[in-house]
Design a protein around this motif. Structure first.
Motif, PDB file in Angstrom:
ATOM      1  N   TYR A  99       0.845  -1.207   0.000  1.00 38.19           N
ATOM      2  CA  TYR A  99       0.000   0.000   0.000  1.00 38.19           C
ATOM      3  C   TYR A  99       0.880   1.258   0.000  1.00 38.19           C
ATOM      4  O   TYR A  99       0.724   2.149  -0.840  1.00 38.19           O
ATOM      5  CB  TYR A  99      -0.919  -0.039   1.224  1.00 38.19           C
ATOM      6  N   TYR A 100       1.849   1.300   0.918  1.00 36.57           N
ATOM      7  CA  TYR A 100       2.713   2.497   0.998  1.00 36.57           C
ATOM      8  C   TYR A 100       3.619   2.623  -0.230  1.00 36.57           C
ATOM      9  O   TYR A 100       3.950   3.731  -0.642  1.00 36.57           O
ATOM     10  CB  TYR A 100       3.524   2.491   2.296  1.00 36.57           C
ATOM     11  N   ARG A 102       2.781   1.896  -3.243  1.00 38.08           N
ATOM     12  CA  ARG A 102       1.956   2.501  -4.302  1.00 38.08           C
ATOM     13  C   ARG A 102       1.787   3.995  -4.041  1.00 38.08           C
ATOM     14  O   ARG A 102       1.892   4.815  -4.948  1.00 38.08           O
ATOM     15  CB  ARG A 102       0.579   1.831  -4.350  1.00 38.08           C
ATOM     16  N   ILE A 103       1.540   4.337  -2.785  1.00 33.67           N
ATOM     17  CA  ILE A 103       1.345   5.749  -2.430  1.00 33.67           C
ATOM     18  C   ILE A 103       2.614   6.553  -2.758  1.00 33.67           C
ATOM     19  O   ILE A 103       2.544   7.653  -3.292  1.00 33.67           O
ATOM     20  CB  ILE A 103       1.002   5.899  -0.918  1.00 33.67           C
ATOM     21  N   TYR A 104       3.782   5.993  -2.409  1.00 30.08           N
ATOM     22  CA  TYR A 104       5.051   6.714  -2.606  1.00 30.08           C
ATOM     23  C   TYR A 104       5.671   6.438  -3.977  1.00 30.08           C
ATOM     24  O   TYR A 104       6.782   6.885  -4.241  1.00 30.08           O
ATOM     25  CB  TYR A 104       6.046   6.349  -1.485  1.00 30.08           C
ATOM     26  N   ASN A 105       4.941   5.686  -4.799  1.00 27.92           N
ATOM     27  CA  ASN A 105       5.377   5.393  -6.160  1.00 27.92           C
ATOM     28  C   ASN A 105       6.808   4.819  -6.188  1.00 27.92           C
ATOM     29  O   ASN A 105       7.686   5.308  -6.916  1.00 27.92           O
ATOM     30  CB  ASN A 105       5.296   6.670  -7.010  1.00 27.92           C
TER      31      ASN A 105
END
Lengths: 238, 222
Positions: A99-100, A102-105
């Motif tokens: 999840y993180y 994806r958020i932080y690419n």
């Protein structure tokens, strides 16, 4: 001249009538490890919140690598580790990290997730829900989550609180590695000896102001304790 | 939209794992239908009058639970602060939370609507499909406002009370319009005012979604 990792100029912060910080000036070079010492209520967490851009100063300015920390794109440059885990109990370690990432690419996220799980020795428990983890394991996962996107600046707000000796040792080793990688690190702690072991420099916050800014190499932790946190002072935590 | 999709995936994964929201919302609505069905002995004509209101009472009260639950999960372990630290626009975070709350609510509506039809012995026809835009429009209006107000309320100790106080006055128009439109469809009397009213619902959705999208960044700050 290199741009400082962090530049704080005349920062003050009030919450209504409550004073949190007064006239803070601080410049931190890239790669420096700075410990922020002070009693409970001295303003350490408020200072970290302002640096991370979550809270705005009432007066003064903060620059993170030359730009505004409240600018959303700049937030990828930093990571915060505190007593709050920033994890979801009902997800597994793997799912939280995915999840993180994806958020932080995060580029090559699958490889990176495996790598950080290996670093914190949690690969064997990666498919277990976080709710089944011990405090120490959760804190290790919190560190993995923070390091996932390889931030240039690490803000650590009393990260040793509630950890067992094994987890403290692992965190200290991880922080040493981050320092060797040239990351800028700001650590708030009550543990003077750990601060001495890890940091290049220290500042002491007292009554919402910086009262001491010095190099760790020249300093005896016991002398600091006697000078600023003597037992005769009520409410001493250090 | 990378972050918004990640938030939706994460929320739905947690919901399907625990089924906490949908199950609680479904049981709560079932209770409302059972109590009203067996307590009041009314004629079919009267029942047709009150059924749309009853349906939306169930949707809205259950929706409040869903909204509270969604942000309570973010408050746990400081995840709301983690959102404030994310290198993505607050609008994206809003869209992610809005979509997950809306999808969960629509899934719940799809599960409870057949029960409603059975309990109140309503006749289905092709015209019943006109309920789809009504339910979508009403739900989106409710969740677009509910998502941003839940994010405001979650910072307080009395989260549920504050959310009710903030949400009810603002959401009342769209609920009243949705009840009217549902009544028209279920009663089989779609008048000339149906489409203008539906347009008003859509306008409400667009206005409050856009405002919430633009303002969400300020709510995440301390």
């Amino acid at each position: 001249m290199a741009i400082p990792a962090l530049q704080i100029k005349d920062v003050s912060k009030d919450f209504g009538r409550i004073i949190a910080l007064r006239g803070i000036n601080l410049s931190v070079d890239p790669g420096e490890f700075v410990s922020i010492l002070g009693r409970n209520g001295a303003g350490k967490t408020t200072l970290l919140n302002i640096i991370s851009g979550v809270s705005q100063p009432s007066e003064g300015s903060v620059e993170l690598f030359g730009s505004d920390p409240s600018d959303r794109q700049n937030k990828a440059k930093l990571a915060v580790i505190s007593h709050e885990m920033f994890l979801y109990d009902n997800l597994t370690a793997m799912e939280n990290l995915e999840y993180y990432s994806r958020i932080y690419n995060v580029p090559d996220s699958a490889v990176r997730v495996e790598q950080v799980l290996r670093d914190i020795e949690l690969t064997h428990r990666r498919f277990d829900l976080v709710s089944t983890y011990s405090r120490g394991m959760t804190q290790r996962l919190t560190i993995a989550r923070a390091l996932l996107h390889e931030p240039a600046l690490l803000l650590l707000d009393e990260p040793f609180t509630g950890l067992d000796q094994h987890a403290i040792g692992m965190l200290i080793n991880l922080l040493r590695k981050q320092r060797e990688k040239g990351r800028t690190i700001l650590l708030t702690t009550h543990d003077l000896h750990t601060a001495k072991e890890l940091s290049d420099r220290f500042i002491i916050l007292e009554k919402h102001r910086i009262v001491k800014d010095g190099m760790m190499a020249d300093t005896d932790p016991d002398k600091i304790r006697n000078e600023f946190f003597s037992a005769s002072t009520a409410g001493v935590e250090v | 939209m990378r972050a918004a999709i990640a938030i939706v995936k994460k929320d739905l994964r947690m919901e399907f794992r625990s089924k906490e929201s949908i199950l609680a919302m479904w049981i709560f609505s079932l209770l409302i239908f059972v109590i009203f069905n067996f307590t009041f002995e009314v004629s079919r004509l009267v029942m047709l009058e009150i059924a749309p209101g009853l349906l939306w009472v169930a949707f809205v009260f259950s929706g409040m639970f869903g909204l509270n639950h969604s942000f309570a999960l973010e408050k746990e372990n400081g995840n709301l602060r983690a959102m404030a630290l994310m290198p993505v626009d607050g609008g994206q975070i809003y869209v992610g939370k809005f979509l997950s709350v809306t999808l969960i609510m629509l899934m719940f509506e799809a599960l409870i609507f057949p029960v409603f039809i059975i309990f109140y012995d309503l006749q289905l026809s092709l015209q019943t499909f006109k309920l789809i835009p009504v339910l979508l429009g009403g739900t989106i209006g409710f969740t677009s406002l509910g998502t941003i107000l839940s994010a405001v309320a979650v910072h307080t100790r009395n989260q549920q009370i504050l959310l009710s106080l903030l949400l009810w006055p603002l959401v009342s128009p769209i609920i009243i319009w949705s009840v009217t439109l549902t009544g028209m469809v279920l009663g089989g009397e779609i008048t000339a005012s149906f489409y203008p009213l539906l347009t008003r619902v859509v306008a409400f959705d667009v206005i409050f979604f856009t405002l919430s999208y633009m303002l969400f960044d300020f709510i995440l700050e301390d």
